[in-house]
Design a protein around this motif. Structure first.
Motif, PDB file in Angstrom:
ATOM      1  N   VAL A 101      -5.881  -1.651   4.814  1.00  0.00           N
ATOM      2  CA  VAL A 101      -6.602  -2.060   4.056  1.00  0.00           C
ATOM      3  C   VAL A 101      -7.929  -2.670   3.217  1.00  0.00           C
ATOM      4  O   VAL A 101      -8.180  -2.703   2.425  1.00  0.00           O
ATOM      5  CB  VAL A 101      -5.560  -3.347   3.381  1.00  0.00           C
ATOM      6  CG1 VAL A 101      -5.487  -3.783   1.762  1.00  0.00           C
ATOM      7  CG2 VAL A 101      -4.156  -2.754   3.646  1.00  0.00           C
ATOM      8  N   THR A 102      -8.139  -4.234   3.630  1.00  0.00           N
ATOM      9  CA  THR A 102      -9.341  -4.965   3.776  1.00  0.00           C
ATOM     10  C   THR A 102     -11.025  -4.009   4.723  1.00  0.00           C
ATOM     11  O   THR A 102     -10.638  -4.088   5.466  1.00  0.00           O
ATOM     12  CB  THR A 102      -9.473  -6.195   4.280  1.00  0.00           C
ATOM     13  OG1 THR A 102      -7.860  -6.885   3.678  1.00  0.00           O
ATOM     14  CG2 THR A 102     -10.429  -7.209   4.032  1.00  0.00           C
ATOM     15  N   GLN A 116      -5.509   5.122   6.097  1.00  0.00           N
ATOM     16  CA  GLN A 116      -4.146   5.304   6.901  1.00  0.00           C
ATOM     17  C   GLN A 116      -4.472   6.407   8.540  1.00  0.00           C
ATOM     18  O   GLN A 116      -5.429   7.146   8.146  1.00  0.00           O
ATOM     19  CB  GLN A 116      -2.818   5.919   6.285  1.00  0.00           C
ATOM     20  CG  GLN A 116      -1.633   4.993   5.897  1.00  0.00           C
ATOM     21  CD  GLN A 116      -2.064   4.747   4.191  1.00  0.00           C
ATOM     22  OE1 GLN A 116      -2.445   6.255   3.906  1.00  0.00           O
ATOM     23  NE2 GLN A 116      -1.780   4.264   3.328  1.00  0.00           N
ATOM     24  N   GLN A 136       0.423  -0.919   0.567  1.00  0.00           N
ATOM     25  CA  GLN A 136      -0.374   0.277   0.326  1.00  0.00           C
ATOM     26  C   GLN A 136       0.723   1.547   0.193  1.00  0.00           C
ATOM     27  O   GLN A 136       2.190   1.275   0.497  1.00  0.00           O
ATOM     28  CB  GLN A 136      -0.535  -0.105   1.021  1.00  0.00           C
ATOM     29  CG  GLN A 136      -2.427  -0.846   1.077  1.00  0.00           C
ATOM     30  CD  GLN A 136      -2.914  -0.595  -0.058  1.00  0.00           C
ATOM     31  OE1 GLN A 136      -3.099  -0.329  -0.191  1.00  0.00           O
ATOM     32  NE2 GLN A 136      -2.975  -1.761  -0.684  1.00  0.00           N
ATOM     33  N   ARG A 181     -15.465   0.546   2.655  1.00  0.00           N
ATOM     34  CA  ARG A 181     -14.037   0.665   2.589  1.00  0.00           C
ATOM     35  C   ARG A 181     -13.963   2.214   2.091  1.00  0.00           C
ATOM     36  O   ARG A 181     -13.185   3.457   1.525  1.00  0.00           O
ATOM     37  CB  ARG A 181     -12.876  -0.114   1.568  1.00  0.00           C
ATOM     38  CG  ARG A 181     -12.711  -0.844   1.772  1.00  0.00           C
ATOM     39  CD  ARG A 181     -12.157  -1.847   1.056  1.00  0.00           C
ATOM     40  NE  ARG A 181     -12.552  -1.967  -0.313  1.00  0.00           N
ATOM     41  CZ  ARG A 181     -12.031  -1.628  -1.698  1.00  0.00           C
ATOM     42  NH1 ARG A 181     -10.571  -0.800  -1.636  1.00  0.00           N
ATOM     43  NH2 ARG A 181     -12.744  -2.264  -2.627  1.00  0.00           N
ATOM     44  N   SER A 236      -9.061   2.100  -0.984  1.00  0.00           N
ATOM     45  CA  SER A 236      -8.007   1.314  -1.763  1.00  0.00           C
ATOM     46  C   SER A 236      -7.582   0.632  -0.255  1.00  0.00           C
ATOM     47  O   SER A 236      -7.501  -0.178   1.063  1.00  0.00           O
ATOM     48  CB  SER A 236      -6.771   1.004  -2.738  1.00  0.00           C
ATOM     49  OG  SER A 236      -5.815   2.026  -1.930  1.00  0.00           O
ATOM     50  N   SER A 237      -7.337   1.926   0.557  1.00  0.00           N
ATOM     51  CA  SER A 237      -6.558   1.902   2.168  1.00  0.00           C
ATOM     52  C   SER A 237      -6.772   3.133   3.263  1.00  0.00           C
ATOM     53  O   SER A 237      -6.980   4.203   2.425  1.00  0.00           O
ATOM     54  CB  SER A 237      -5.513   1.116   2.738  1.00  0.00           C
ATOM     55  OG  SER A 237      -4.449   2.105   1.851  1.00  0.00           O
ATOM     56  N   THR A 296      -1.871   0.995   8.691  1.00  0.00           N
ATOM     57  CA  THR A 296      -2.753   1.610   7.840  1.00  0.00           C
ATOM     58  C   THR A 296      -3.595   0.123   7.806  1.00  0.00           C
ATOM     59  O   THR A 296      -3.200  -0.706   7.850  1.00  0.00           O
ATOM     60  CB  THR A 296      -1.629   1.242   6.755  1.00  0.00           C
ATOM     61  OG1 THR A 296      -0.936   2.251   6.428  1.00  0.00           O
ATOM     62  CG2 THR A 296      -2.740   0.833   5.505  1.00  0.00           C
ATOM     63  N   GLY A 340      -5.910   8.754   2.791  1.00  0.00           N
ATOM     64  CA  GLY A 340      -5.596   7.947   1.869  1.00  0.00           C
ATOM     65  C   GLY A 340      -6.130   7.838   0.277  1.00  0.00           C
ATOM     66  O   GLY A 340      -6.573   9.618   0.052  1.00  0.00           O
TER      67      GLY A 340
END
Lengths: 114, 112
Positions: free
Chosen positions: B50-51, B33, A100, B69, B30-31, B48, B91
């Motif tokens: 992510v999923t 932080q 990422q 998300r 997508s992610s 971070t 992000g």
């Protein structure tokens, strides 16, 4: 790896002068972004450089400019300083963490315009 | 209009209390932080996510990424004065390329 470094840490200028700030990214990182942070406006994106090319640009006047060198080090320049340019200027380099894209920040340059 | 909205903007609590900070968007990321910034210093990366639906714990800090998300939360248990700082989410939106967007920030003060 050494972190992101910024110089100088503190700077005092007067209105009308110009200033150049420097940023050295983490070794291997090719993207450098610049932000302006003020108490009332939060973190405002200035621009991003990737492989010596400006890739993204925020909504700042043309007095704010930047460049990136072949070693990924970056500089930003502010000409004809105004009182409102007083702020913390942050530089961030972008790298991959667990696949990422992640930004890593330097300590910032505190600019005071008198 | 900010792409990432954080709430609350300011929070002042007593040591030992729990709190939750929210980061919301209408866009898919997508992610995301989370960073903490102390006065006069640069933001420091905390985590971070992510999923979708992911939960990550970092000692007394629990981070959650929304199923779609589009949002995330940070929960601090038994806050300590050392938790004081500005919390930022950030992000890259999934559909808009490579530019990072930062949230509006939550300034937390933990009173001893």
């Amino acid at each position: 790896k050494a972190g992101v470094t910024q110089t100088p840490r503190y700077l005092i200028k007067t209105r009308g002068q110009q200033v150049t700030l420097s940023c050295s990214p983490i070794s291997g990182h090719r993207s450098v972004s610049w932000y302006q942070q003020t108490p009332g406006q939060g973190l405002q994106f200035l621009f991003e450089y990737f492989s010596e090319t400006q890739r993204n640009k925020g909504n700042f006047p043309g007095r704010f400019s930047g460049r990136q060198f072949s070693n990924s080090r970056s500089e930003m320049n502010v000409s004809t300083l105004e009182l409102g340019d007083s702020a913390l200027y942050l530089c961030a380099s972008t790298g991959s963490l667990a696949y990422q894209e992640t930004q890593y920040f330097g300590p910032g340059t505190r600019l005071l315009v008198l | 209009t900010q792409l990432l909205e954080q709430s609350p903007q300011f929070l002042s609590i007593q040591e030992g209390e729990n709190l939750t900070v929210y980061c919301n968007s209408s866009s898919v990321f997508s992610s995301l932080q989370w960073y903490r910034q102390e006065p006069g210093e640069g933001p420091v990366l905390l985590v971070t996510v992510v999923t979708g639906g992911e939960v990550k714990k970092l000692k007394r800090l629990t981070f959650q990424f929304g199923d779609a998300r589009k949002d995330s939360s940070l929960h601090i248990t038994a806050a300590q004065p050392g938790d004081t700082g500005l919390y930022l989410c950030a992000g890259i939106p999934s559909l808009t390329g490579n530019q990072f967007y930062f949230g509006t920030g939550t300034s937390l003060t933990v009173i001893p």
